[in-house]
Design a protein around this motif. Structure first.
Motif, short mmCIF file in Angstrom:
data_model
loop_
_atom_site.label_atom_id
_atom_site.label_comp_id
_atom_site.label_asym_id
_atom_site.label_seq_id
_atom_site.Cartn_x
_atom_site.Cartn_y
_atom_site.Cartn_z
N GLN A 68 0.87 -1.18 0.00
CA GLN A 68 0.00 0.00 0.00
C GLN A 68 0.91 1.23 0.00
OE1 GLN A 68 -2.61 -0.91 3.48
NE2 GLN A 68 -4.17 -1.20 1.89
N PHE A 69 0.98 1.88 -1.14
CA PHE A 69 1.83 3.07 -1.24
C PHE A 69 1.11 4.25 -0.60
CE2 PHE A 69 3.26 0.42 -4.89
CZ PHE A 69 4.58 0.25 -4.50
N LEU A 70 1.81 4.86 0.35
CA LEU A 70 1.17 5.90 1.18
C LEU A 70 0.81 7.15 0.39
CD1 LEU A 70 3.52 5.73 4.31
CD2 LEU A 70 1.09 5.05 4.20
N PRO A 71 -0.18 7.90 0.89
CA PRO A 71 -0.44 9.22 0.30
C PRO A 71 0.86 10.04 0.38
CG PRO A 71 -2.10 8.68 1.97
CD PRO A 71 -1.07 7.61 2.02
N GLY A 72 1.17 10.74 -0.71
CA GLY A 72 2.39 11.58 -0.72
C GLY A 72 3.67 10.82 -1.01
N SER A 73 3.56 9.53 -1.31
CA SER A 73 4.79 8.75 -1.56
C SER A 73 5.10 8.68 -3.06
CB SER A 73 4.63 7.33 -1.00
OG SER A 73 3.68 6.61 -1.76
N SER A 74 6.31 8.21 -3.35
CA SER A 74 6.76 7.93 -4.73
C SER A 74 7.36 6.54 -4.78
CB SER A 74 7.90 8.86 -5.15
OG SER A 74 7.50 10.14 -5.40
N TRP A 75 7.33 5.92 -5.94
CA TRP A 75 8.04 4.65 -6.12
C TRP A 75 8.44 4.52 -7.57
CZ3 TRP A 75 2.99 5.46 -5.29
CH2 TRP A 75 2.04 4.87 -6.13
N MET A 76 9.48 3.75 -7.81
CA MET A 76 9.90 3.53 -9.20
C MET A 76 10.30 2.08 -9.41
SD MET A 76 13.57 5.45 -9.47
CE MET A 76 13.38 6.91 -8.49
N LEU A 77 10.14 1.65 -10.66
CA LEU A 77 10.44 0.25 -11.00
C LEU A 77 10.66 0.14 -12.50
CD1 LEU A 77 7.23 -1.89 -11.32
CD2 LEU A 77 7.13 0.58 -11.10
N TYR A 78 11.32 -0.96 -12.89
CA TYR A 78 11.36 -1.33 -14.29
C TYR A 78 10.10 -2.15 -14.55
CZ TYR A 78 16.00 0.35 -15.50
OH TYR A 78 17.07 1.15 -15.80
N SER A 79 9.08 -1.50 -15.10
CA SER A 79 7.78 -2.15 -15.21
C SER A 79 7.71 -3.10 -16.41
CB SER A 79 6.67 -1.10 -15.30
OG SER A 79 6.80 -0.38 -16.50
N ASP A 80 8.78 -3.15 -17.22
CA ASP A 80 8.81 -4.15 -18.30
C ASP A 80 9.22 -5.52 -17.77
OD1 ASP A 80 11.40 -3.37 -17.74
OD2 ASP A 80 12.00 -3.02 -19.81
N THR A 81 9.76 -5.56 -16.54
CA THR A 81 10.18 -6.86 -16.00
C THR A 81 9.53 -7.20 -14.66
OG1 THR A 81 12.14 -5.74 -15.17
CG2 THR A 81 12.42 -7.08 -17.14
N VAL A 82 9.00 -6.23 -13.94
CA VAL A 82 8.36 -6.53 -12.65
C VAL A 82 6.85 -6.65 -12.87
CG1 VAL A 82 7.95 -5.77 -10.28
CG2 VAL A 82 10.11 -5.19 -11.42
N PRO A 83 6.28 -7.86 -12.77
CA PRO A 83 4.83 -7.98 -12.89
C PRO A 83 4.16 -7.18 -11.78
CG PRO A 83 5.88 -10.14 -13.05
CD PRO A 83 6.91 -9.18 -12.57
N HIS A 84 3.18 -6.36 -12.17
CA HIS A 84 2.52 -5.47 -11.21
C HIS A 84 1.05 -5.37 -11.57
CE1 HIS A 84 3.76 -3.13 -14.70
NE2 HIS A 84 2.72 -2.34 -14.47
N ALA A 85 0.25 -5.04 -10.56
CA ALA A 85 -1.18 -4.80 -10.78
C ALA A 85 -1.62 -3.78 -9.75
CB ALA A 85 -1.97 -6.09 -10.61
#
Ligand code: SIN
Ligand code: FE
Length: 311
Positions: free
Chosen positions: A255-272
């Motif tokens: 659960q990414f908090l309000p006011g937070s940031s995150w980064m990823l290589y989304s071509d290799t990390v399965p995400h939903a």
């Protein structure tokens, strides 16, 4: 994969980039390349409060902005809304907010991912005002199913898709699931499930004869996908179509908090994304040559598996 949480102390303004060790920056790049997410519970990207207030004012039911809005930095162009029904002053305001966000996102990445030396192409940014929970989308467009990103109309020819997200909702988290990265799962997929990519020559020939058989020979070449891009698109679809994978793969709920940031290589990390509303996002297409561990990039993995060059 892991969520690597970076406390605000690690990025304080008064600590200049030079005093943070070069080792730290390399470590962050390598974690991303290995399939981890860099998570900043307090965003290093400062979005002016009045900009956030304007964006939050764009409520789904009453807003003139009903869909995700795209900003194309290279052309300084805002798209994804019905120009006829949006007042010009609102478009102008959103346009300038997105331009500023895109610039600020680029500055943050130049700093945090300094070893890449900005060897990337600045791709689209987006404003996501729509509630993600219960969104009605066709299967291949659903973002509540685990998937790796591949752009049908913007082939990357091996460049990596790096995405920076900001949850700008004042009180609610943005809820994601993520799973083991591409390199870990691709080996278990059989050619019957997804044919492995061919070298460019064979692929071009097959496409050409298929196109001729369909009487499409002149219409086909508009999107020039490499065999790599074809495979990554098939892989995206395969994961979304595969209910056994969706049900049984290992999952991390975040659960990414309000006011937070995150980064990823989304071509290799399965995400939903399962729930959340109001996010900003900027995509970077990072040159495969800039990777600190080029052997971990999906094009390198596929070229090793097939013994052919795929871009
Ligand atoms: C996605 O890239 O699948 C959507 C993620 C999000 O909007 O949170
Ligand atoms: Fe995605």
């Amino acid at each position: 994969m892991a969520i690597v949480s970076i406390p605000p102390d690690a990025l304080r303004d008064e600590i200049t980039r030079d005093s943070r060790s070069a080792e730290q920056h390399r470590e962050w790049c390598l974690r991303l390349e290995a399939g981890d997410i860099l998570y900043f519970p307090e965003s290093p990207l400062k979005i002016p409060a009045e900009d956030v207030a304007f964006l939050l004012g764009q409520h789904q039911t009453t807003s003139v902005f009903h869909k995700n809005i795209a900003y194309r930095p290279e052309k300084d162009l805002l798209t994804g809304f019905d120009a006829g029904s949006v007042p010009p002053h609102a478009v102008k305001r959103l346009h300038s907010i997105m331009r500023a966000y895109s610039n600020a996102a680029t500055e943050v990445l130049r700093d945090i991912l300094a070893p890449y030396q900005a060897r990337w192409e600045l791709d689209y940014a987006s404003f996501r005002p729509v509630e993600e929970q219960g969104r009605d989308q066709t299967l291949h467009r659903r973002n509540d199913l685990l998937h790796t990103d591949a752009f049908p109309t913007r082939p990357t020819h091996g460049a990596r898709i790096l995405r920076l997200f900001n949850n700008i909702h004042p009180t609610r988290t943005r809820d994601w699931i993520t799973s083991d990265p591409f390199g870990t799962i691709v080996g278990s997929i059989t050619p019957q499930q997804i044919p492995l990519p061919h070298s460019k020559k064979i692929c071009a020939r097959t496409l050409c004869s298929l196109g001729q058989a369909l009487g499409l020979s002149r219409a086909l070449p508009s999107i020039k996908r490499s065999p790599y891009d074809e495979f990554m698109l098939r892989f995206h679809n395969f994961l979304k179509e595969n209910s056994i994978y969706q049900a049984s793969c290992s999952k991390i709920h975040t659960q990414f908090l309000p006011g937070s940031s995150w980064m990823l290589y989304s071509d290799t990390v399965p995400h939903a994304v399962l729930a959340g509303q109001f996010a900003l996002e900027q995509t970077f297409l990072v040159s495969p040559e800039a990777q600190l561990d080029p052997s971990s990039s999906p094009v390198a993995i596929l070229e090793r598996m097939t013994g052919t060059r795929l871009r």
